[in-house]
Design a protein around this motif. Structure first.
Motif, short mmCIF file in Angstrom:
data_model
loop_
_atom_site.label_atom_id
_atom_site.label_comp_id
_atom_site.label_asym_id
_atom_site.label_seq_id
_atom_site.Cartn_x
_atom_site.Cartn_y
_atom_site.Cartn_z
N PHE A 47 104.14 28.72 28.50
CA PHE A 47 104.73 29.58 29.79
C PHE A 47 105.19 28.30 30.68
O PHE A 47 104.90 27.78 31.00
CB PHE A 47 104.34 30.20 30.87
CG PHE A 47 104.59 30.29 31.78
CD1 PHE A 47 105.74 31.35 31.42
CD2 PHE A 47 103.68 30.29 32.67
CE1 PHE A 47 105.58 31.39 33.56
CE2 PHE A 47 103.83 30.77 33.72
CZ PHE A 47 104.89 30.85 34.15
N ILE A 48 103.00 27.18 30.66
CA ILE A 48 103.46 25.98 31.05
C ILE A 48 104.58 25.31 30.90
O ILE A 48 104.93 24.29 32.07
CB ILE A 48 102.03 25.54 31.01
CG1 ILE A 48 100.49 26.63 31.39
CG2 ILE A 48 102.05 23.97 31.95
CD1 ILE A 48 100.29 26.87 32.49
N LYS A 104 111.52 23.84 32.89
CA LYS A 104 112.47 23.56 34.47
C LYS A 104 112.92 23.63 35.55
O LYS A 104 113.58 23.05 36.17
CB LYS A 104 112.79 25.43 34.54
CG LYS A 104 113.66 26.22 35.90
CD LYS A 104 113.23 27.55 35.64
CE LYS A 104 113.69 28.78 36.99
NZ LYS A 104 113.36 30.13 37.33
N ASP A 105 111.59 23.16 36.18
CA ASP A 105 111.21 21.93 37.25
C ASP A 105 110.15 21.29 37.21
O ASP A 105 108.92 22.11 37.42
CB ASP A 105 111.01 23.51 38.80
CG ASP A 105 111.03 22.95 39.76
OD1 ASP A 105 110.69 21.66 39.90
OD2 ASP A 105 110.48 23.41 40.99
N GLN A 107 104.48 27.15 39.90
CA GLN A 107 104.15 28.80 39.16
C GLN A 107 103.17 28.55 37.78
O GLN A 107 103.65 29.49 36.42
CB GLN A 107 105.76 29.36 39.47
CG GLN A 107 106.28 29.61 40.42
CD GLN A 107 107.82 30.40 39.58
OE1 GLN A 107 107.52 30.54 39.05
NE2 GLN A 107 108.54 30.77 41.07
N ALA A 108 103.21 27.21 37.38
CA ALA A 108 102.71 27.24 36.37
C ALA A 108 101.44 27.28 36.18
O ALA A 108 100.07 26.45 36.21
CB ALA A 108 102.51 25.62 36.21
N ILE A 109 100.92 28.89 35.59
CA ILE A 109 99.76 28.95 36.02
C ILE A 109 99.31 29.68 34.11
O ILE A 109 99.65 30.55 34.62
CB ILE A 109 99.47 30.19 37.38
CG1 ILE A 109 99.69 29.62 39.10
CG2 ILE A 109 98.27 31.21 37.11
CD1 ILE A 109 100.11 29.96 39.78
N ILE A 110 98.29 29.62 34.51
CA ILE A 110 97.15 30.06 33.54
C ILE A 110 97.04 31.88 33.52
O ILE A 110 95.75 30.51 34.31
CB ILE A 110 96.74 29.35 32.05
CG1 ILE A 110 97.87 28.69 31.51
CG2 ILE A 110 96.12 30.60 31.26
CD1 ILE A 110 97.17 27.84 30.73
N ASN A 111 96.71 33.25 33.80
CA ASN A 111 95.88 34.27 33.82
C ASN A 111 94.86 34.25 32.47
O ASN A 111 95.35 34.12 31.90
CB ASN A 111 96.66 35.65 34.22
CG ASN A 111 97.24 35.05 35.17
OD1 ASN A 111 96.67 34.77 36.59
ND2 ASN A 111 98.25 35.24 35.19
N ILE A 162 101.86 16.17 26.74
CA ILE A 162 102.96 17.24 25.82
C ILE A 162 104.17 16.96 27.60
O ILE A 162 104.96 17.23 27.51
CB ILE A 162 102.28 18.59 26.22
CG1 ILE A 162 101.31 18.27 24.93
CG2 ILE A 162 103.50 19.83 26.15
CD1 ILE A 162 100.43 19.96 24.86
N LEU A 163 103.35 17.04 28.63
CA LEU A 163 104.43 17.09 29.40
C LEU A 163 105.03 15.58 30.08
O LEU A 163 105.67 15.66 31.25
CB LEU A 163 103.85 17.86 30.88
CG LEU A 163 103.63 19.31 30.18
CD1 LEU A 163 102.77 20.07 31.47
CD2 LEU A 163 104.72 20.36 30.39
N ASP A 164 104.68 14.89 29.65
CA ASP A 164 105.13 12.95 29.95
C ASP A 164 104.90 12.69 31.45
O ASP A 164 105.23 12.31 31.65
CB ASP A 164 106.36 13.25 29.69
CG ASP A 164 107.28 11.61 29.58
OD1 ASP A 164 105.93 11.27 29.47
OD2 ASP A 164 107.73 11.19 30.10
N LEU A 165 103.47 12.93 31.77
CA LEU A 165 102.83 12.44 32.60
C LEU A 165 101.35 11.64 32.26
O LEU A 165 100.83 12.47 31.34
CB LEU A 165 102.56 14.18 34.03
CG LEU A 165 104.05 15.05 34.24
CD1 LEU A 165 103.50 16.44 34.49
CD2 LEU A 165 105.01 14.31 35.33
#
Length: 343
Positions: free
Chosen positions: A140-141, A147-148, A153-157, A228-231
């Motif tokens: 999900f992350i 998407k953006d 909204q990149a939250i893990i519960n 993973i997110l290339d940051l």
């Protein structure tokens, strides 16, 4: 609210112990005396790669956070694995086999079904028959950032109300293991190509939680998600609504607070994975090799072609074989030399 900024985990150790001694109030909880801050504690760590504890007074065991980090990334909560590295974890288990509040299944196999998570290598509940869905929150992350890149909204519960709040009869859940961490929020910095992570905890023990594994686990996660997110690796924020330690650790906390010189062991790994699929390939290999080490069926030291995973693997190799290795991060060479009785 108490707020603070630290370079890394060692300055956190000294600063937080000093704050607890100065501001902590005593309270009886579950039959034990607890010293806790009367208000929430929020702190920032500016260099999350400085996650290795080298303050000698803390007597930090380096294998535990590496073991917990693999436990989380593989989505497991069985005591067969973690109990090999942390014997007293069984004291927090309801059934002696699983840690029901363990974060692993909640990260990788979240389902919101009333039955407790019991994860080894396979999942015990047939999701399809229950007409329910299972969510890999790591996925999900990644999808949220695809998407953006500025998603909020990149939250893990971590909390799972059907499992954590009530039993099947509607009574309050009686359990030894109610999750302390509630959510993880990943967010890109608005003016830099860096990833931040904010973690919220309802309750956080200074000794066995924050300093032993929590900060390591979550900054470790920030490092591999950045890849993973290339940051680039950004900053780590930690919010503890209740921050505390127990009376039995009074001497330890006092000793840490008296530390005069604080050095941070910053070290960022080179990595060869570029997405979640490639990360999981290496995680599965690491899981397989760790099982061989634990069962004594290993061969020679293997090469993951990745410094990040090589050091992760070598931590298990050293613990299970008592053989000396050379880590990419030089501080690990010093830490394991102190901790392990090498052959």
């Amino acid at each position: 609210m108490y707020t603070a900024e630290y370079t890394g985990i060692n300055s956190f150790l000294v600063g937080a112990s000093t704050l607890l001694i100065k501001e902590g109030v005593k309270r009886k909880t579950r039959g034990k005396l607890c010293i806790e801050l009367p208000k929430p504690f929020m702190f920032k760590i500016t260099n999350p790669t400085a996650r290795l504890v080298t303050v000698p007074e803390r007597r930090w065991n380096p294998i535990l956070p590496f073991a917990e980090s693999l436990w989380l990334a593989t989505g497991k909560n069985d005591l067969e694995f973690i109990g090999h590295y942390l014997k007293n974890m069984k004291n927090f288990s309801d059934d002696g086999e699983f840690l029901r509040g363990g974060y692993g299944p909640r990260l990788r196999k979240y389902n919101g079904i009333n039955d407790d998570y019991k994860i080894r290598n396979t999942y015990d509940i047939d999701i399809a028959k229950l007409n329910k869905s299972e969510v890999d929150q790591f996925g999900f992350i990644c999808k949220s950032f695809e998407k953006d890149k500025f998603t909020r909204q990149a939250i893990i519960n971590i909390g799972d109300p059907p499992k954590d709040c009530f039993d099947k009869k509607g009574n309050l859940k009686i359990t030894k293991d109610f999750p302390c961490t509630r959510l993880l929020h990943f967010q890109k910095q608005p003016k830099a190509n860096k990833l931040n992570l904010t973690v919220y905890m309802r309750s956080n023990d200074f000794v066995w939680g924050a300093s032993a594994v929590n900060i390591f686990n979550f900054t470790f996660m920030l490092e591999y998600f950045s890849q993973i997110l290339d940051l680039e690796i950004g900053e780590y924020y930690h919010i503890a609504n209740n921050f505390h330690y127990y009376e039995e650790f009074e001497d330890l906390v006092q000793s840490i607070s008296r530390t005069k010189t604080v050095e941070e062991s910053k070290f960022e790994y080179s990595k060869s994975f570029h997405n979640l699929s490639e990360f999981d390939e290496k995680i599965n290999l690491l899981k397989s090799e760790e099982e061989k080490l634990r069962s004594g069926k290993y061969a020679d030291l293997i090469d993951f072609k990745d410094d990040f995973f090589n050091d992760w693997y070598k931590a298990f190799y050293v613990f299970n074989t008592y053989k000396k290795v050379t880590f990419s991060n030089p501080i690990l060479n010093q830490l394991f030399l102190k901790y392990m009785p090498y052959e």
